[in-house]
Design a protein around this motif. Structure first.
Motif, PDB file in Angstrom:
ATOM      1  N   ASN A 215       0.800  -1.214   0.000  1.00  0.00           N
ATOM      2  CA  ASN A 215       0.000   0.000   0.000  1.00  0.00           C
ATOM      3  C   ASN A 215       0.834   1.266   0.000  1.00  0.00           C
ATOM      4  OD1 ASN A 215      -2.270  -1.592   0.129  1.00  0.00           O
ATOM      5  ND2 ASN A 215      -2.370  -1.551   2.361  1.00  0.00           N
ATOM      6  N   CYS A 216       2.165   1.132   0.225  1.00  0.00           N
ATOM      7  CA  CYS A 216       3.005   2.328   0.278  1.00  0.00           C
ATOM      8  C   CYS A 216       3.481   2.743  -1.103  1.00  0.00           C
ATOM      9  CB  CYS A 216       4.212   2.080   1.186  1.00  0.00           C
ATOM     10  SG  CYS A 216       5.236   0.706   0.635  1.00  0.00           S
ATOM     11  N   SER A 217       3.151   1.985  -2.122  1.00  0.00           N
ATOM     12  CA  SER A 217       3.565   2.300  -3.479  1.00  0.00           C
ATOM     13  C   SER A 217       2.437   2.988  -4.225  1.00  0.00           C
ATOM     14  CB  SER A 217       3.956   1.017  -4.226  1.00  0.00           C
ATOM     15  OG  SER A 217       4.223   1.295  -5.581  1.00  0.00           O
ATOM     16  N   ASN A 218       2.804   3.909  -5.109  1.00  0.00           N
ATOM     17  CA  ASN A 218       1.803   4.578  -5.937  1.00  0.00           C
ATOM     18  C   ASN A 218       1.269   3.660  -7.026  1.00  0.00           C
ATOM     19  OD1 ASN A 218       2.019   7.009  -4.539  1.00  0.00           O
ATOM     20  ND2 ASN A 218       3.772   7.665  -5.754  1.00  0.00           N
ATOM     21  N   LYS A 219       2.062   2.682  -7.408  1.00  0.00           N
ATOM     22  CA  LYS A 219       1.638   1.739  -8.426  1.00  0.00           C
ATOM     23  C   LYS A 219       0.718   0.697  -7.809  1.00  0.00           C
ATOM     24  CE  LYS A 219       5.886   2.179 -11.136  1.00  0.00           C
ATOM     25  NZ  LYS A 219       7.031   1.443 -11.713  1.00  0.00           N
ATOM     26  N   LYS A 220      -0.410   0.464  -8.451  1.00  0.00           N
ATOM     27  CA  LYS A 220      -1.368  -0.507  -7.942  1.00  0.00           C
ATOM     28  C   LYS A 220      -1.022  -1.890  -8.485  1.00  0.00           C
ATOM     29  CE  LYS A 220      -5.075   2.847  -7.317  1.00  0.00           C
ATOM     30  NZ  LYS A 220      -6.470   3.228  -7.651  1.00  0.00           N
ATOM     31  N   ILE A 221       0.038  -2.469  -7.935  1.00  0.00           N
ATOM     32  CA  ILE A 221       0.478  -3.803  -8.338  1.00  0.00           C
ATOM     33  C   ILE A 221      -0.048  -4.800  -7.321  1.00  0.00           C
ATOM     34  CG2 ILE A 221       2.459  -5.272  -8.834  1.00  0.00           C
ATOM     35  CD1 ILE A 221       4.065  -2.728  -9.381  1.00  0.00           C
ATOM     36  N   VAL A 222      -0.787  -5.781  -7.797  1.00  0.00           N
ATOM     37  CA  VAL A 222      -1.383  -6.769  -6.906  1.00  0.00           C
ATOM     38  C   VAL A 222      -0.456  -7.968  -6.798  1.00  0.00           C
ATOM     39  CG1 VAL A 222      -3.371  -8.261  -6.494  1.00  0.00           C
ATOM     40  CG2 VAL A 222      -3.691  -6.012  -7.545  1.00  0.00           C
ATOM     41  N   ALA A 223      -0.187  -8.384  -5.572  1.00  0.00           N
ATOM     42  CA  ALA A 223       0.684  -9.537  -5.347  1.00  0.00           C
ATOM     43  C   ALA A 223      -0.064 -10.823  -5.674  1.00  0.00           C
ATOM     44  CB  ALA A 223       1.156  -9.561  -3.907  1.00  0.00           C
ATOM     45  N   PRO A 224       0.615 -11.804  -6.281  1.00  0.00           N
ATOM     46  CA  PRO A 224      -0.017 -13.114  -6.491  1.00  0.00           C
ATOM     47  C   PRO A 224      -0.238 -13.791  -5.144  1.00  0.00           C
ATOM     48  CG  PRO A 224       2.310 -13.212  -7.039  1.00  0.00           C
ATOM     49  CD  PRO A 224       2.004 -11.764  -6.788  1.00  0.00           C
ATOM     50  N   LYS A 225      -1.272 -14.582  -5.039  1.00  0.00           N
ATOM     51  CA  LYS A 225      -1.576 -15.252  -3.770  1.00  0.00           C
ATOM     52  C   LYS A 225      -0.599 -16.393  -3.530  1.00  0.00           C
ATOM     53  CE  LYS A 225      -6.533 -14.258  -3.900  1.00  0.00           C
ATOM     54  NZ  LYS A 225      -6.528 -13.563  -5.203  1.00  0.00           N
ATOM     55  N   GLN A 226      -0.146 -16.522  -2.287  1.00  0.00           N
ATOM     56  CA  GLN A 226       0.737 -17.626  -1.942  1.00  0.00           C
ATOM     57  C   GLN A 226      -0.001 -18.954  -2.120  1.00  0.00           C
ATOM     58  OE1 GLN A 226       3.101 -16.933   1.494  1.00  0.00           O
ATOM     59  NE2 GLN A 226       3.616 -19.083   1.818  1.00  0.00           N
ATOM     60  N   GLY A 227       0.646 -19.896  -2.797  1.00  0.00           N
ATOM     61  CA  GLY A 227       0.028 -21.190  -3.052  1.00  0.00           C
ATOM     62  C   GLY A 227      -0.710 -21.271  -4.369  1.00  0.00           C
ATOM     63  N   SER A 228      -0.858 -20.100  -5.059  1.00  0.00           N
ATOM     64  CA  SER A 228      -1.585 -20.103  -6.339  1.00  0.00           C
ATOM     65  C   SER A 228      -0.685 -20.551  -7.493  1.00  0.00           C
ATOM     66  CB  SER A 228      -2.135 -18.709  -6.627  1.00  0.00           C
ATOM     67  OG  SER A 228      -1.070 -17.776  -6.776  1.00  0.00           O
ATOM     68  N   ARG A 229      -1.313 -20.978  -8.576  1.00  0.00           N
ATOM     69  CA  ARG A 229      -0.596 -21.359  -9.793  1.00  0.00           C
ATOM     70  C   ARG A 229      -0.433 -20.118 -10.658  1.00  0.00           C
ATOM     71  NH1 ARG A 229       1.914 -26.018 -10.903  1.00  0.00           N
ATOM     72  NH2 ARG A 229       1.257 -25.810 -13.089  1.00  0.00           N
ATOM     73  N   VAL A 230       0.813 -19.895 -11.132  1.00  0.00           N
ATOM     74  CA  VAL A 230       1.092 -18.716 -11.954  1.00  0.00           C
ATOM     75  C   VAL A 230       1.873 -19.109 -13.200  1.00  0.00           C
ATOM     76  CG1 VAL A 230       1.105 -17.103 -10.002  1.00  0.00           C
ATOM     77  CG2 VAL A 230       3.213 -18.266 -10.655  1.00  0.00           C
ATOM     78  N   VAL A 231       1.855 -18.188 -14.170  1.00  0.00           N
ATOM     79  CA  VAL A 231       2.619 -18.362 -15.399  1.00  0.00           C
ATOM     80  C   VAL A 231       3.684 -17.287 -15.463  1.00  0.00           C
ATOM     81  CG1 VAL A 231       2.530 -18.387 -17.914  1.00  0.00           C
ATOM     82  CG2 VAL A 231       0.633 -19.339 -16.606  1.00  0.00           C
ATOM     83  N   THR A 232       4.935 -17.684 -15.691  1.00  0.00           N
ATOM     84  CA  THR A 232       6.049 -16.750 -15.825  1.00  0.00           C
ATOM     85  C   THR A 232       6.732 -16.981 -17.167  1.00  0.00           C
ATOM     86  OG1 THR A 232       7.766 -18.197 -14.916  1.00  0.00           O
ATOM     87  CG2 THR A 232       6.396 -16.998 -13.332  1.00  0.00           C
ATOM     88  N   VAL A 233       7.715 -16.164 -17.460  1.00  0.00           N
ATOM     89  CA  VAL A 233       8.441 -16.335 -18.728  1.00  0.00           C
ATOM     90  C   VAL A 233       9.238 -17.634 -18.747  1.00  0.00           C
ATOM     91  CG1 VAL A 233       8.593 -13.867 -19.219  1.00  0.00           C
ATOM     92  CG2 VAL A 233      10.345 -14.947 -17.798  1.00  0.00           C
ATOM     93  N   ASP A 234       9.495 -18.188 -17.557  1.00  0.00           N
ATOM     94  CA  ASP A 234      10.249 -19.437 -17.462  1.00  0.00           C
ATOM     95  C   ASP A 234       9.344 -20.665 -17.373  1.00  0.00           C
ATOM     96  OD1 ASP A 234      12.905 -18.309 -17.444  1.00  0.00           O
ATOM     97  OD2 ASP A 234      12.442 -17.548 -15.439  1.00  0.00           O
ATOM     98  N   GLY A 235       8.018 -20.430 -17.410  1.00  0.00           N
ATOM     99  CA  GLY A 235       7.090 -21.546 -17.357  1.00  0.00           C
ATOM    100  C   GLY A 235       6.110 -21.417 -16.207  1.00  0.00           C
ATOM    101  N   GLU A 236       5.298 -22.459 -16.022  1.00  0.00           N
ATOM    102  CA  GLU A 236       4.293 -22.459 -14.966  1.00  0.00           C
ATOM    103  C   GLU A 236       4.886 -22.984 -13.648  1.00  0.00           C
ATOM    104  OE1 GLU A 236       0.625 -24.319 -15.907  1.00  0.00           O
ATOM    105  OE2 GLU A 236       0.513 -23.482 -17.929  1.00  0.00           O
ATOM    106  N   GLY A 237       4.248 -22.540 -12.555  1.00  0.00           N
ATOM    107  CA  GLY A 237       4.708 -23.001 -11.258  1.00  0.00           C
ATOM    108  C   GLY A 237       3.772 -22.564 -10.145  1.00  0.00           C
ATOM    109  N   LYS A 238       4.216 -22.776  -8.909  1.00  0.00           N
ATOM    110  CA  LYS A 238       3.419 -22.465  -7.724  1.00  0.00           C
ATOM    111  C   LYS A 238       4.136 -21.424  -6.864  1.00  0.00           C
ATOM    112  CE  LYS A 238       1.478 -24.732  -3.607  1.00  0.00           C
ATOM    113  NZ  LYS A 238       1.362 -26.023  -2.872  1.00  0.00           N
TER     114      LYS A 238
END
Length: 272
Positions: A215-238
């Motif tokens: 909340n201290c940043s002006n940019k509204k960047i939402v953190a991914p949830k811990q334990g969730s499945r995500v896609v990155t440039v290096d592939g999928e993961g947790k």
């Protein structure tokens, strides 16, 4: 709008607003003011500034004068008396057999009142003690029961970080602290690791929480949830951990590699 100055009466104490009147005063000046407790000595910690009427409690009391050399000598004299009064009160408590622990003694500047701070497990009937103290000091006596957080603030000490306690150095007020704040900062929930010397949750969990939550940043960047499945440039993961200050996430990829990426580079699968 009204011009005010902020006065603090003790280190890390609460700041009170006063009207500077016709005086030319600045930050760090020592002043004499009238309060609900009587005439008090304090220091200007907020220089003259204009604030909205709704931010202050009207009417404001006016600063009486700048503190003189004689006033400072009076303050030192009162502090010497406080030490002696502490010893006398401890003896009186022992005489009456009261289950209470004396923490501090405070004289008002004009010695119109002496305040004794103490801790106890429950309510204490100290009426006879007050009578004895009034007979000794011949002024108004107040016994004030405080909690463990206030005790730590008055006595001071060193925290687990190796620095002086926040409450006794700069925190003017205590704010509610919850176990949820520790969870959001990925801290161990072991009570011995997240509690201060007072035995309560550490105050720093509160005032650092916004940074960990992003909340201290002006940019509204939402953190991914811990334990969730995500896609990155290096592939999928947790997502296995979140760093709120660096705004990064540690990802365990499906090929068992571990990478650290910025929040914006880890897209949750249900967002695609």
């Amino acid at each position: 709008m009204q011009t005010v100055v902020g006065v603090r009466f003790k280190k890390a104490g609460k700041i009170y607003y006063f009207d500077p009147g016709e005086l030319t005063i600045a930050e760090f000046d020592d002043v004499i003011v009238e309060t609900a407790r009587g005439v008090e000595y304090g220091q200007i910690v907020i220089g003259p500034r204009e604030v909205k009427d709704e931010e202050i409690v009207l009417p404001l009391k006016i600063v009486q004068r700048k503190a003189t050399k004689a006033d400072l000598e009076k303050v030192e004299e009162n502090r010497s008396k406080e030490k002696e009064s502490f010893r006398i009160c401890e003896k009186k408590i022992a005489t009456h057999g009261l289950p209470m622990k004396l923490i501090d003694v405070e004289y008002t500047f004009d010695v119109n009142k002496i305040i004794f701070y103490f801790t106890a497990e429950g309510r204490i009937d100290f009426r006879d003690l007050v009578k004895d103290l009034a007979a000794v000091f011949r002024t108004r006596i107040e016994l004030r029961q405080i909690g463990v957080r206030d005790e730590a603030k008055l006595m001071g000490g060193v925290g687990c970080c190796g620095r002086s306690l926040c409450c006794s150095t700069f925190l003017g007020d205590f704010e509610p602290v919850s176990i949820r704040m520790a969870k959001e900062q990925n801290l161990s929930l072991n009570p011995t690791k997240i509690s201060g010397i007072c035995g309560r949750l550490m105050c720093c969990l509160k005032y650092e929480n916004d940074c960990y939550c992003g909340n201290c940043s002006n940019k509204k960047i939402v953190a991914p949830k811990q334990g969730s499945r995500v896609v990155t440039v290096d592939g999928e993961g947790k997502v296995i951990s979140i760093n709120g200050q660096r705004k990064s996430a540690t990802i365990l990829l499906d090929d068992n590699k571990t990478i650290v990426v910025a929040w914006e580079d880890a897209v949750e699968k249900d967002e695609q």
